[in-house]
Write a protein that holds these residues in place. Structure first.
Motif, PDB file in Angstrom:
ATOM      1  N   ALA A  14       0.715  -1.244  -0.370  1.00 20.36           N
ATOM      2  CA  ALA A  14      -0.030  -0.209   0.239  1.00 20.36           C
ATOM      3  C   ALA A  14       0.760   1.630  -0.122  1.00 20.36           C
ATOM      4  O   ALA A  14       1.717   1.638   0.798  1.00 20.36           O
ATOM      5  N   ASP A  16       0.564   5.029  -2.242  1.00 21.74           N
ATOM      6  CA  ASP A  16       0.266   6.282  -3.316  1.00 21.74           C
ATOM      7  C   ASP A  16       0.445   6.321  -4.431  1.00 21.74           C
ATOM      8  O   ASP A  16       0.409   7.184  -5.695  1.00 21.74           O
ATOM      9  N   THR A  18       2.408   5.179  -7.499  1.00 21.95           N
ATOM     10  CA  THR A  18       2.159   3.960  -8.069  1.00 21.95           C
ATOM     11  C   THR A  18       3.879   3.176  -8.473  1.00 21.95           C
ATOM     12  O   THR A  18       3.845   1.879  -9.023  1.00 21.95           O
ATOM     13  N   GLN A  39      -2.275  -4.824  -4.322  1.00 17.12           N
ATOM     14  CA  GLN A  39      -1.889  -3.860  -4.618  1.00 17.12           C
ATOM     15  C   GLN A  39      -2.912  -2.534  -3.955  1.00 17.12           C
ATOM     16  O   GLN A  39      -3.503  -3.093  -4.775  1.00 17.12           O
ATOM     17  N   ALA A  40      -2.448  -1.341  -3.137  1.00 19.56           N
ATOM     18  CA  ALA A  40      -3.627   0.033  -3.044  1.00 19.56           C
ATOM     19  C   ALA A  40      -2.391   1.055  -3.249  1.00 19.56           C
ATOM     20  O   ALA A  40      -1.399   0.905  -2.228  1.00 19.56           O
ATOM     21  N   ASP A  42      -3.896   3.620  -1.769  1.00 24.33           N
ATOM     22  CA  ASP A  42      -4.851   4.092  -0.352  1.00 24.33           C
ATOM     23  C   ASP A  42      -5.270   3.436   0.865  1.00 24.33           C
ATOM     24  O   ASP A  42      -5.007   2.239   1.033  1.00 24.33           O
ATOM     25  N   ASP A  44      -8.281   3.285   2.330  1.00 27.08           N
ATOM     26  CA  ASP A  44      -9.301   2.232   2.529  1.00 27.08           C
ATOM     27  C   ASP A  44      -9.208   1.595   1.671  1.00 27.08           C
ATOM     28  O   ASP A  44     -10.361   0.073   1.727  1.00 27.08           O
ATOM     29  N   LYS A  45      -8.615   1.188   0.146  1.00 28.44           N
ATOM     30  CA  LYS A  45      -8.417  -0.453  -0.268  1.00 28.44           C
ATOM     31  C   LYS A  45      -7.627  -1.308   0.337  1.00 28.44           C
ATOM     32  O   LYS A  45      -7.802  -2.455   0.031  1.00 28.44           O
ATOM     33  N   VAL A  46      -6.415  -1.066   0.699  1.00 27.84           N
ATOM     34  CA  VAL A  46      -5.846  -1.296   1.706  1.00 27.84           C
ATOM     35  C   VAL A  46      -7.062  -2.379   2.672  1.00 27.84           C
ATOM     36  O   VAL A  46      -6.546  -3.917   3.103  1.00 27.84           O
ATOM     37  N   GLU A  48     -10.064  -2.849   2.639  1.00 30.53           N
ATOM     38  CA  GLU A  48     -10.819  -3.665   2.007  1.00 30.53           C
ATOM     39  C   GLU A  48     -10.152  -5.392   1.169  1.00 30.53           C
ATOM     40  O   GLU A  48     -10.570  -6.027   1.488  1.00 30.53           O
ATOM     41  N   LEU A  49      -8.751  -4.966   0.284  1.00 28.58           N
ATOM     42  CA  LEU A  49      -8.135  -6.123  -0.165  1.00 28.58           C
ATOM     43  C   LEU A  49      -6.965  -7.652   0.668  1.00 28.58           C
ATOM     44  O   LEU A  49      -8.513  -8.052   0.963  1.00 28.58           O
ATOM     45  N   GLY A  66      -6.870   8.302   2.284  1.00 26.93           N
ATOM     46  CA  GLY A  66      -7.702   7.554   3.462  1.00 26.93           C
ATOM     47  C   GLY A  66      -7.488   7.467   5.132  1.00 26.93           C
ATOM     48  O   GLY A  66      -7.066   8.914   5.087  1.00 26.93           O
TER      49      GLY A  66
END
Length: 228
Positions: A14, A16, A18, A39-40, A42, A44-46, A48-49, A66
């Motif tokens: 994780a 930001d 890329t 990969q995330a 932000d 919130d995404k990590v 979720e993943l 996030g």
């Protein structure tokens, strides 16, 4: 027949940036023991993943969109109790180190770490998740809370801080001041270190408490604020 990937150490990244994230994934997978499964960009995404991907290791940055780093680390430990959380960042601040370790991070590594040291660290935390692994300058650990706020902010750092308080993003601050986003991040890192802060919100709160900036609600500059 057993899938060879099932025997590898599963890693989620994780960050930001890329380009950095992709390069880190390639670097880690030069060791056949590791498999980057997600990969995330932000917090919130990590969050979720990670529960869905069931990683053995989650590597997170301190400064990304996030939830703040403390919340991300704490929630990862609750959502994925079997996963080991590693902080990989450019920040070297004793308070940040201690708070993230208290939240459950198993390692705190700086981004100037050598490739071989990073791979060794990943193996170490996977083999001994109860141990804490640090890769920071010795003087970082010697700086206590007594030093927080003792160093004045530069004129440029004050500009960045005021725009941060007005809810400008890093890219908006860069455009407004005519500098790069990387320079904005460097200024924020310096601000955090000088104020003993661990996030954008924390830095603004501490700056207002120290009367370096006026409370946001009193700023009277709504016309200058970025669109919501």
């Amino acid at each position: 027949m057993t899938d060879p990937d099932e025997r590898r150490i599963r890693v989620v990244l994780a960050d930001d940036h890329t380009l950095f994230r992709d390069g880190l994934a390639e670097l880690i997978q030069t060791d056949p023991a590791f498999h980057v499964v997600g990969q995330a960009a932000d917090g919130d995404k990590v969050l979720e993943l990670a529960p869905a991907l069931r990683p053995d290791i989650v590597i997170v940055d301190v400064e990304m969109p996030g939830p703040g780093a403390r919340e991300v680390v704490s929630r990862l430990r609750r959502l994925c109790p079997e996963a080991t959380v590693i902080v990989l960042t450019m920040h070297q601040n004793s308070r940040i180190v201690q708070e993230l370790l208290d939240c459950g991070a198993a390692a705190y590594l700086v981004k100037n770490i050598a490739r071989d040291q990073l791979i060794a660290a990943l193996h170490a935390v996977n083999q001994s998740p109860r141990n804490v692994l640090l890769s920071v300058a010795r003087e970082t650990l010697g700086r206590g809370d007594r030093d927080a706020g003792s160093r004045p902010l530069s004129a440029r750092e004050m500009e960045v801080l005021r725009l941060t308080a007005d809810a400008y993003s890093n890219s908006q601050i860069a455009t407004r001041l005519g500098i790069t986003e990387a320079t904005v991040k460097r200024h924020l890192s310096n601000i955090y270190a000088k104020l003993g802060a661990v996030s954008r919100v924390d830095s603004v709160r501490k700056a207002m408490a120290a009367r370096l900036i006026n409370p946001v609600i009193d700023s009277g500059r709504d016309g200058d604020r970025p669109p919501g």
